[in-house]
Design a protein around this motif. Structure first.
Motif, PDB file in Angstrom:
ATOM      1  N   UNK A  68     -65.511  84.110  38.931  1.00  0.00           N
ATOM      2  CA  UNK A  68     -66.759  83.254  38.727  1.00  0.00           C
ATOM      3  C   UNK A  68     -67.984  83.611  37.716  1.00  0.00           C
ATOM      4  N   UNK A  69     -67.982  82.823  36.875  1.00  0.00           N
ATOM      5  CA  UNK A  69     -68.977  83.416  35.777  1.00  0.00           C
ATOM      6  C   UNK A  69     -70.162  82.143  35.820  1.00  0.00           C
ATOM      7  N   UNK A  70     -71.224  82.735  36.094  1.00  0.00           N
ATOM      8  CA  UNK A  70     -72.467  81.895  36.426  1.00  0.00           C
ATOM      9  C   UNK A  70     -73.759  82.268  35.982  1.00  0.00           C
ATOM     10  N   UNK A  71     -74.696  81.652  35.573  1.00  0.00           N
ATOM     11  CA  UNK A  71     -76.108  82.244  35.492  1.00  0.00           C
ATOM     12  C   UNK A  71     -76.278  83.638  34.835  1.00  0.00           C
ATOM     13  N   UNK A  72     -75.303  83.955  34.039  1.00  0.00           N
ATOM     14  CA  UNK A  72     -75.476  85.336  33.240  1.00  0.00           C
ATOM     15  C   UNK A  72     -74.727  86.130  33.721  1.00  0.00           C
ATOM     16  N   UNK A  73     -74.086  86.062  34.912  1.00  0.00           N
ATOM     17  CA  UNK A  73     -73.293  87.245  35.675  1.00  0.00           C
ATOM     18  C   UNK A  73     -71.997  86.931  35.959  1.00  0.00           C
ATOM     19  N   UNK A  74     -71.062  87.718  36.306  1.00  0.00           N
ATOM     20  CA  UNK A  74     -69.621  87.727  36.621  1.00  0.00           C
ATOM     21  C   UNK A  74     -69.635  88.306  38.157  1.00  0.00           C
ATOM     22  N   UNK A  75     -68.971  87.449  38.793  1.00  0.00           N
ATOM     23  CA  UNK A  75     -68.604  87.749  40.098  1.00  0.00           C
ATOM     24  C   UNK A  75     -66.923  87.777  40.342  1.00  0.00           C
ATOM     25  N   UNK A  76     -66.639  88.715  41.327  1.00  0.00           N
ATOM     26  CA  UNK A  76     -65.178  88.807  41.437  1.00  0.00           C
ATOM     27  C   UNK A  76     -65.135  88.822  43.028  1.00  0.00           C
ATOM     28  N   UNK A  77     -64.309  87.932  43.437  1.00  0.00           N
ATOM     29  CA  UNK A  77     -63.776  87.532  44.944  1.00  0.00           C
ATOM     30  C   UNK A  77     -62.516  88.005  45.140  1.00  0.00           C
ATOM     31  N   UNK A  78     -62.303  88.950  46.537  1.00  0.00           N
ATOM     32  CA  UNK A  78     -60.820  88.821  46.778  1.00  0.00           C
ATOM     33  C   UNK A  78     -60.788  89.527  48.047  1.00  0.00           C
ATOM     34  N   UNK A  79     -59.521  89.806  48.301  1.00  0.00           N
ATOM     35  CA  UNK A  79     -59.341  90.330  49.904  1.00  0.00           C
ATOM     36  C   UNK A  79     -60.341  91.335  50.408  1.00  0.00           C
ATOM     37  N   UNK A  80     -60.589  92.377  49.297  1.00  0.00           N
ATOM     38  CA  UNK A  80     -61.321  93.345  49.715  1.00  0.00           C
ATOM     39  C   UNK A  80     -62.825  93.209  49.575  1.00  0.00           C
ATOM     40  N   UNK A  81     -63.131  92.068  48.918  1.00  0.00           N
ATOM     41  CA  UNK A  81     -64.751  91.618  48.583  1.00  0.00           C
ATOM     42  C   UNK A  81     -64.815  90.185  48.682  1.00  0.00           C
ATOM     43  N   UNK A  82     -64.798  89.822  50.100  1.00  0.00           N
ATOM     44  CA  UNK A  82     -64.728  88.211  50.328  1.00  0.00           C
ATOM     45  C   UNK A  82     -66.104  87.755  49.691  1.00  0.00           C
ATOM     46  N   UNK A  83     -67.145  88.507  49.847  1.00  0.00           N
ATOM     47  CA  UNK A  83     -68.357  87.998  49.388  1.00  0.00           C
ATOM     48  C   UNK A  83     -68.554  88.375  48.037  1.00  0.00           C
ATOM     49  N   UNK A  84     -67.755  88.966  47.353  1.00  0.00           N
ATOM     50  CA  UNK A  84     -67.884  88.856  46.025  1.00  0.00           C
ATOM     51  C   UNK A  84     -68.601  90.312  45.492  1.00  0.00           C
ATOM     52  N   UNK A  85     -68.634  90.770  44.168  1.00  0.00           N
ATOM     53  CA  UNK A  85     -69.140  91.989  43.772  1.00  0.00           C
ATOM     54  C   UNK A  85     -68.988  91.565  42.174  1.00  0.00           C
ATOM     55  N   UNK A  86     -70.239  92.098  41.590  1.00  0.00           N
ATOM     56  CA  UNK A  86     -70.051  92.086  40.216  1.00  0.00           C
ATOM     57  C   UNK A  86     -69.644  93.618  39.669  1.00  0.00           C
ATOM     58  N   UNK A  87     -68.665  93.493  38.945  1.00  0.00           N
ATOM     59  CA  UNK A  87     -68.072  94.702  38.219  1.00  0.00           C
ATOM     60  C   UNK A  87     -68.958  95.338  37.376  1.00  0.00           C
ATOM     61  N   UNK A  88     -69.686  94.614  36.517  1.00  0.00           N
ATOM     62  CA  UNK A  88     -70.860  95.132  35.620  1.00  0.00           C
ATOM     63  C   UNK A  88     -71.787  96.036  36.272  1.00  0.00           C
ATOM     64  N   UNK A  89     -72.251  95.974  37.295  1.00  0.00           N
ATOM     65  CA  UNK A  89     -73.190  96.502  38.007  1.00  0.00           C
ATOM     66  C   UNK A  89     -72.661  97.633  39.194  1.00  0.00           C
ATOM     67  N   UNK A  90     -71.163  97.625  39.424  1.00  0.00           N
ATOM     68  CA  UNK A  90     -70.916  98.473  40.411  1.00  0.00           C
ATOM     69  C   UNK A  90     -69.720  99.623  39.643  1.00  0.00           C
TER      70      UNK A  90
END
Length: 217
Positions: free
Chosen positions: A131-153
């Motif tokens: 999901x890309x929205x409001x200037x950031x990218x979020x990735x959701x999967x089984x390990x991260x159901x609440x999502x994470x931003x790979x650009x910041x992690x």
């Protein structure tokens, strides 16, 4: 009568016949010529095998991976993992954050009859919800159901300020979602979608030129 022993005469040395050495010069000449021909024949074949299956040098063309990579940087791309995956009948799926070279044919903004090789960073893996929205990218999967931003992690993202665009998709099996680090000037999966693992050429392992910026990846 005065007997005198006649002086003994020493026979003159007779020349001894010597064995003539075998004519080696001609044989050595043929061996040298055959060795040279073999090298000339084998060298290009070996070079082709290495560039096709082991590693290859590439030169960056464009600004889509700035500031990580600059225009005209000389890179070394490792192909062994992709080659092994194909030999074993499995898709080659790189790690998240890897920089890869891939073939992309028929892109909307490119000549559909021309296959172009692009360099981008892997952001999404098979099964990821991007999901890309409001200037950031979020990735959701089984390990991260609440999502994470790979650009910041992940370490690469320290110079990435924002990701423009509006994307909401799930990466299919045997495909990856890629982006350039210069998010404001990169033609990537935000526009043409995920890419097939079969189109991946290899993974960036080193920048060799310019020497002042040489480094491993």
């Amino acid at each position: 009568m005065n007997d005198q022993t006649p002086a003994q005469q020493t026979a003159a040395p007779q020349p001894v016949a010597q064995k003539q050495p075998a004519p080696q010069k001609r044989k050595d000449g043929w061996r040298s010529a055959l060795s040279t021909i073999a090298v000339l024949l084998i060298a290009p074949i070996l070079a082709l095998v290495l560039t096709a299956y082991v590693f290859q040098s590439y030169q960056v063309d464009g600004q889509s991976m700035e500031t990580t990579l600059q225009n005209n940087d000389r890179l070394i791309v490792w192909k062994v993992s992709r080659t092994w995956a194909r030999l074993t009948g499995h898709p080659y799926i790189p790690n998240r954050g890897d920089v890869i070279i891939f073939n992309e044919q028929g892109l909307p903004d490119l000549n559909p009859n021309v296959s172009k090789q692009l360099v981008k960073r892997v952001i999404g893996l098979p099964g990821d919800h991007i999901v890309i929205r409001n200037g950031s990218i979020m990735v959701y999967n089984k390990q991260h159901p609440n999502g994470f931003n790979p650009d910041t992690t992940l370490p690469y993202g320290k110079d990435i300020l924002q990701t423009i665009g509006d994307t909401d998709l799930t990466v299919p099996a045997n495909e990856v979602f890629v982006c350039g680090d210069n998010r404001g000037n990169s033609y990537d999966s935000r526009y043409f979608g995920p890419i097939s693992a079969n189109d991946i050429v290899g993974k960036l392992v080193a920048r060799v030129l310019p020497l002042s910026k040489a480094e491993k990846f």
